[in-house]
Design a protein around this motif. Sequence first.
Motif, short mmCIF file in Angstrom:
data_model
loop_
_atom_site.label_atom_id
_atom_site.label_comp_id
_atom_site.label_asym_id
_atom_site.label_seq_id
_atom_site.Cartn_x
_atom_site.Cartn_y
_atom_site.Cartn_z
N GLU A 22 1.00 -1.02 0.10
CA GLU A 22 0.07 0.31 0.13
C GLU A 22 1.03 1.22 -0.19
OE1 GLU A 22 -2.49 -0.18 3.01
OE2 GLU A 22 -4.23 -1.49 2.05
N ASP A 23 1.82 1.45 1.13
CA ASP A 23 3.13 2.32 0.80
C ASP A 23 3.59 2.89 -0.32
OD1 ASP A 23 3.82 4.22 2.50
OD2 ASP A 23 6.10 3.82 1.27
N SER A 68 7.43 6.19 7.37
CA SER A 68 8.82 4.70 8.34
C SER A 68 7.63 3.72 9.06
CB SER A 68 8.44 5.47 9.49
OG SER A 68 6.82 6.25 10.19
N ALA A 69 6.39 3.53 8.15
CA ALA A 69 5.47 2.08 8.69
C ALA A 69 6.04 1.06 7.63
CB ALA A 69 4.33 2.16 8.42
N VAL A 70 6.84 1.18 6.72
CA VAL A 70 7.45 0.41 6.00
C VAL A 70 8.46 -0.07 6.77
CG1 VAL A 70 8.38 0.31 3.91
CG2 VAL A 70 6.57 0.79 3.29
N ILE A 71 9.42 -0.09 6.97
CA ILE A 71 10.34 0.09 8.05
C ILE A 71 9.94 -0.58 8.96
CG2 ILE A 71 12.85 0.22 9.08
CD1 ILE A 71 12.74 1.87 6.19
N ILE A 72 9.44 -0.86 9.70
CA ILE A 72 8.59 -1.32 10.83
C ILE A 72 8.06 -2.60 10.00
CG2 ILE A 72 6.85 -1.94 12.79
CD1 ILE A 72 7.12 1.54 12.55
N ALA A 73 7.09 -2.24 9.08
CA ALA A 73 6.87 -3.78 8.96
C ALA A 73 7.53 -4.87 8.70
CB ALA A 73 5.69 -3.53 7.54
#
Length: 157
Positions: A22-23, A68-73
Amino acid sequence: MTDAVAPQVFEDTREQERIIAEDLWSLRPVGEEWDVLEYVRSQTGGRGRSVAKVYLNGEEVDRKGTSSAVIIAVKMLRNLMYAPGKGAWFSMSLRVTPEGDGWEADYNYTDKPIWELGEPSADSYAQELYLYPRDEEHIPDWFKEEMKGATWTPGSD
C-alpha cells in the motif's frame, strides 16, 4: 512450526506485506508511464538498506522514499519469517504493477544481498548470527568470508 501456528504466521506475513504494498501504491507515478514499482531491502545484523524503484520497460526510471511504516513492517517480517537454525532472510523485494491487483514478494535466505552504499562490516555479520542463529549447514560460504575479523559481541554496540 506447528499446524496451528502456521496459518497465523502466514496471515501476519501477508499483513506486513500489505503495508509495504500500500505504501508503494501511494508512491506510484500519476500521469506518467510505469510498469513496476519495487521495494528492495537488504539486511544483516543491525545494518539495513532499502529503496523503492520505479521501472518502465525493464529500466529503472526513478527512486522514491518510503514511510516509517514500511521499515516497521520489514522488521516485523524478518522476525515473523525467522526459522530457528536456518536464519532470517538477507534481502527481500516486493513488487506492484499499475493494475493495482496485488503484489509479489520474494525472500532471499542464501545469496549475498546487493549493498548499493557499501558493504556491512564483519561485525554486522556476527550480530546477524546472534540475532538470528543459523546451524552451520545454513551459513553460506560467502557469509563466513564476510564475517572474518569480526569483533562484535552481545552488548558491544
